[in-house]
Design a protein around this motif. Structure first.
Motif, PDB file in Angstrom:
ATOM      1  N   GLY A 125      -8.159  11.594   0.615  1.00  0.00           N
ATOM      2  CA  GLY A 125      -8.897  10.686  -0.030  1.00  0.00           C
ATOM      3  C   GLY A 125      -7.715   9.374  -0.136  1.00  0.00           C
ATOM      4  N   LEU A 126      -6.697   9.531  -0.477  1.00  0.00           N
ATOM      5  CA  LEU A 126      -5.687   8.440  -0.718  1.00  0.00           C
ATOM      6  C   LEU A 126      -5.439   7.734   0.577  1.00  0.00           C
ATOM      7  N   LEU A 127      -5.378   8.378   1.675  1.00  0.00           N
ATOM      8  CA  LEU A 127      -5.039   7.901   3.140  1.00  0.00           C
ATOM      9  C   LEU A 127      -6.408   7.148   3.460  1.00  0.00           C
ATOM     10  N   ILE A 171      -0.815   3.235  -3.825  1.00  0.00           N
ATOM     11  CA  ILE A 171      -1.502   4.410  -3.210  1.00  0.00           C
ATOM     12  C   ILE A 171      -0.568   5.093  -2.376  1.00  0.00           C
ATOM     13  N   GLU A 172       0.557   4.481  -1.794  1.00  0.00           N
ATOM     14  CA  GLU A 172       1.670   5.089  -1.244  1.00  0.00           C
ATOM     15  C   GLU A 172       2.376   5.819  -2.018  1.00  0.00           C
ATOM     16  N   SER A 173       2.687   5.435  -3.244  1.00  0.00           N
ATOM     17  CA  SER A 173       3.440   6.193  -4.316  1.00  0.00           C
ATOM     18  C   SER A 173       2.583   7.318  -4.690  1.00  0.00           C
ATOM     19  N   LEU A 201       4.159   8.435   6.102  1.00  0.00           N
ATOM     20  CA  LEU A 201       2.642   8.242   6.228  1.00  0.00           C
ATOM     21  C   LEU A 201       2.109   8.970   7.436  1.00  0.00           C
ATOM     22  N   THR A 202       2.890   9.043   8.612  1.00  0.00           N
ATOM     23  CA  THR A 202       2.533   9.682   9.556  1.00  0.00           C
ATOM     24  C   THR A 202       2.294  11.034   9.421  1.00  0.00           C
TER      25      THR A 202
END
Length: 272
Positions: A125-127, A171-173, A201-202
């Motif tokens: 969901g975050l991604l 979001i990345e955090s 991230l990848t």
């Protein structure tokens, strides 16, 4: 029982030998409750439900049935399409597809589906949310470059872009927090990041979209990601690619990263 599901509704076919019972329900929580009530009315206590993994619309129903201790199988639509062809089915409607899925379930006994962990669902969901934010940022950047805008609108656009950048950062955090919250996820993410050019991230994208618990070999994972072509030599030769879009997208990113940073892959990519 076969279930043909769409965005708004799903059609069910409960088959017992030669007898069939059919009904349609809304693809909502209320519809799920009505389905379970309908199954109780028909005394279907040991039902095995089969549906296709078409789009995202099956996820909530499958999770609801699994939570209710009902056996669920989610199958590749390519597999059921070939099954329908083997039965010489020419008509394609919701009712016909539900009957076909009921027959497929009775004949093939597909493996039972297990839901992903809460961490994987949260990560996915975050991604997805981050991807939408990135798409918005690109669109807003391009629009001011392609049309004439006044100073007021330009300032509003810059403010919007700053807000998007801050949301992306948050979001990345949260993505990092999810990866660190689970021992297995954290270990697998660290292993992926040992590949030159692969960052967190990848790694998160690969872990979120590649069902490693169902893929028991590197060959199966490559096929799932669409990186192994299917060759056809009968008649006119051709090569076809079959894939799930998101894992393939992440895999292509891995390949591009490797082509830039890993010496062996860099030499391989340079060959015409």
């Amino acid at each position: 029982m076969g279930v043909d599901i769409s965005k708004d509704t799903f059609h069910c076919c409960l088959q017992r030998g030669e007898k069939r019972s059919e009904a349609s329900f809304e693809n909502t929580r209320t519809g799920f409750r009505k389905l379970r009530s309908w199954l109780r009315t028909h005394r279907a206590h040991e039902v095995h439900v089969c549906m296709e993994s078409t789009g995202p619309y099956w996820r909530h129903l499958a999770a609801n049935l699994h939570k209710a201790k009902i056996r669920v199988s989610v199958v590749n639509p390519t597999r059921t399409a070939y099954f329908a062809k083997s039965r010489l089915l020419r008509t394609k409607t919701d009712a016909v597809d539900a009957r076909m899925l009921a027959q497929f379930c009775a004949s093939e006994r597909p493996a039972l589906w297990e839901p992903d962990s809460d961490e994987i669902l949260s990560l996915r969901g975050l991604l997805a949310y981050r991807d939408q934010l990135i798409a918005q940022r690109i669109a807003l950047t391009q629009i001011v470059q392609s049309v004439a805008v006044g100073a007021t609108l330009l300032k509003m656009n810059e403010t919007h872009l700053v807000g998007i950048a801050e949301m992306v950062k948050q979001i990345e955090s949260q993505i990092q927090g999810v990866l660190c919250s689970d021992v297995t996820l954290s270990r697998n993410a660290q292993l992926l990041q040992t590949i030159p050019g692969v960052a967190s991230l990848t790694a998160a994208n690969v872990l979120a979209e590649l069902p490693v618990h169902r893929l028991h070999s590197a060959k199966a994972a490559a096929a799932y990601a669409g990186l192994t072509p299917a060759e056809r030599q009968s008649g006119t030769p051709c090569v076809r690619m079959m894939w799930y879009q998101l894992p393939r997208k992440s895999s292509v990113k891995l390949g591009l990263s490797g082509a830039y940073h890993e010496p062996t892959l860099k030499r391989f990519a340079a060959v015409d």
